[in-house]
Design an enzyme around this catalytic site. Structure first.
Site, PDB file in Angstrom:
ATOM      1  CD1 TRP A 139      20.162  12.250  47.205  1.00  0.00           C
ATOM      2  CD2 TRP A 139      17.734  11.197  47.403  1.00  0.00           C
ATOM      3  NE1 TRP A 139      19.535  12.497  48.572  1.00  0.00           N
ATOM      4  CE2 TRP A 139      18.489  11.720  48.827  1.00  0.00           C
ATOM      5  CE3 TRP A 139      16.933  10.367  47.774  1.00  0.00           C
ATOM      6  CZ2 TRP A 139      17.817  11.939  49.825  1.00  0.00           C
ATOM      7  CZ3 TRP A 139      16.156  10.477  49.150  1.00  0.00           C
ATOM      8  CH2 TRP A 139      16.930  10.885  50.108  1.00  0.00           C
ATOM      9  CG  ASP A 146      16.262  14.305  42.109  1.00  0.00           C
ATOM     10  OD1 ASP A 146      16.000  14.853  42.401  1.00  0.00           O
ATOM     11  OD2 ASP A 146      15.885  13.241  43.471  1.00  0.00           O
ATOM     12  CE  LYS A 151      17.983  17.954  50.267  1.00  0.00           C
ATOM     13  NZ  LYS A 151      17.535  16.973  49.457  1.00  0.00           N
TER      14      LYS A 151
HETATM   15  C1  LIG Z   1      16.912  15.325  49.235  1.00  0.00           C
HETATM   16  C2  LIG Z   1      17.062  14.747  47.877  1.00  0.00           C
HETATM   17  C3  LIG Z   1      16.196  13.809  47.910  1.00  0.00           C
HETATM   18  C4  LIG Z   1      14.256  13.463  48.666  1.00  0.00           C
HETATM   19  O1  LIG Z   1      13.777  14.495  48.655  1.00  0.00           O
HETATM   20  P1  LIG Z   1      12.432  14.548  49.439  1.00  0.00           P
HETATM   21  O2  LIG Z   1      11.872  15.577  49.359  1.00  0.00           O
HETATM   22  O3  LIG Z   1      12.462  14.377  50.568  1.00  0.00           O
HETATM   23  O4  LIG Z   1      11.548  13.259  49.534  1.00  0.00           O
HETATM   24  C5  LIG Z   1      15.828  13.387  46.714  1.00  0.00           C
HETATM   25  N1  LIG Z   1      16.819  13.267  45.707  1.00  0.00           N
HETATM   26  C6  LIG Z   1      18.257  14.262  45.941  1.00  0.00           C
HETATM   27  C7  LIG Z   1      19.009  14.413  44.867  1.00  0.00           C
HETATM   28  C8  LIG Z   1      18.014  14.772  47.244  1.00  0.00           C
HETATM   29  O5  LIG Z   1      18.460  16.142  47.541  1.00  0.00           O
END
Ligand SMILES: *Cc1c(COP(=O)(O)O)cnc(C)c1O
Length: 361
Positions: free
Chosen positions: A102, A172, A196
């Site tokens: 990511w 993030d 999540k």
């Molecule tokens: C799932 C995830 C993403 C992507 O998220 P989207 O909402 O599908 O764009 C980005 N960063 C991390 C750490 C993730 O777990």
């Protein structure tokens, strides 16, 4: 059909109590005679709910008043691009710490908008451990430092907030926000896709230091501007009303659980149980991540013989254990242990794993 134990990496399990409450309120929300999805985001009921959700999140994370809280759309991925648009001027560079799938993606998507400096990377270690802080090549003139505290696919997690000096730290936190207490004051901007640890997909929660909102210098449509969203209480256009509502229910649920210290203790217990089962399996199961870098949220593991994967998945599903298949980049298995996954789920998983190993060892 009863509910299964859900280890999905995302969209992931939601607290059962939250789903039940949403079900109870679906047809007649808050005495309105209509569902929350069917009414104006400008109405007083929705505005009050939205404000309460923000207040509850502020309470849970002790977010200082100097930070704005935004409820946005686009998924975390859209913000990989929007963050440099908002936090960097033309010609600026930004530092990216690459510790897995990511963070690598975040750096790639930022590249059209900012000069990306990969300040550290553990790609050469196959992301099996975090890049050691003393090896980061940070630029004190960088517009910001971006990192991914929990790598959802590779199962590596920072257990401390890295010290980066005066440069704003951008995180993030899609897969570990609200998994424990956080010193928000250490960050310039925190963002998280909701699916999540917060609610349904299609919602992004952002916590941003207000002074950074003044940074954007390049021309951009208002819809991309965090400053414009903050000025409009995240209602520049129609927000994800359903997602915002469910996020609010999750925040209330977290408060009812006793807050984030309690949640953190539960998460430590859950992850500890699973790692113990893996490490104590005599090599039948294996998690390759260096122990100090292991994630409490996402636990990838392999079976000693990949030929058993199909049987493991089929039998685990039959035993009511959902979504253990690993990400295609790594293969094997992955169990995600987000806040909504109870200890009983992990106990059931570990019992299944012991039984499976005994039968196939
Ligand atoms: C799932 C995830 C993403 C992507 O998220 P989207 O909402 O599908 O764009 C980005 N960063 C991390 C750490 C993730 O777990």
């Amino acid at each position: 059909m009863s509910r299964v134990w859900n280890f999905s990496a995302g969209p992931a399990a939601l607290p059962q109590a939250v789903l039940e409450r949403a079900q109870r309120e679906l047809l007649d929300w808050n005495g309105s005679g209509a569902s929350v999805m069917e009414q104006s985001h400008r109405g007083k009921r929705f505005i009050a709910m939205a404000a309460q959700a923000e207040a509850d999140l502020r309470g849970l994370l002790a977010i200082p008043e100097t930070y704005a809280v935004l409820f946005l759309q686009g998924g975390a991925t859209q913000h990989f691009a929007q963050i440099p648009m908002n936090l960097a001027g033309t010609g600026d560079s930004a530092d990216y710490v690459v510790s897995g799938h990511w963070s690598a993606k975040a750096a790639g998507e930022a590249a059209p908008y900012v000069r990306v400096n990969v300040a550290a990377s553990s790609a050469a270690d196959d992301y099996l451990q975090l890049p050691p802080r003393e090896q980061w090549q940070l630029d004190p003139r960088a517009a910001y430092v971006h990192y991914t505290p929990n790598e959802t696919i590779h199962g590596v997690e920072f257990h401390d907030v890295p010290e980066v000096g005066e440069v704003p730290l951008v995180a993030d936190m899609s897969s570990n926000i609200l998994s424990g207490p956080l010193d928000v004051g250490r960050f310039g901007l925190i963002y998280a896709g909701a699916q999540k640890n917060i609610g349904p997909s299609g919602l992004v929660v952002m916590i941003v230091r207000r002074d950074l909102l003044q940074r954007a210098t390049r021309p951009m449509a208002r819809i991309f501007s965090y400053a414009a969203q903050a000025a409009a209480d995240s209602m520049l256009n129609t927000p994800n009303t359903w997602g915002w509502y469910l996020a609010g229910l999750t925040f209330q649920w977290l408060k009812e659980q006793g807050g984030l210290e309690r949640i953190a203790a539960a998460n430590r217990a859950k992850a500890g149980l699973l790692y113990e089962a893996i490490d104590g399996s005599g090599g039948f199961y294996r998690n390759p991540v260096a122990p100090p870098s292991r994630s409490r949220m996402n636990v990838p593991f392999t079976l000693h013989d990949g030929a058993l994967d199909a049987a493991f998945l089929q039998e685990s599903e039959a035993a009511g254990l959902l979504a253990l298949k690993g990400h295609k980049a790594l293969g094997g298995m992955r169990a995600s242990l987000y806040n909504a996954v109870p200890l009983e789920a992990v106990q059931a998983l570990v019992a299944f794993m012991r039984d499976f190993a005994a039968r196939h060892g």
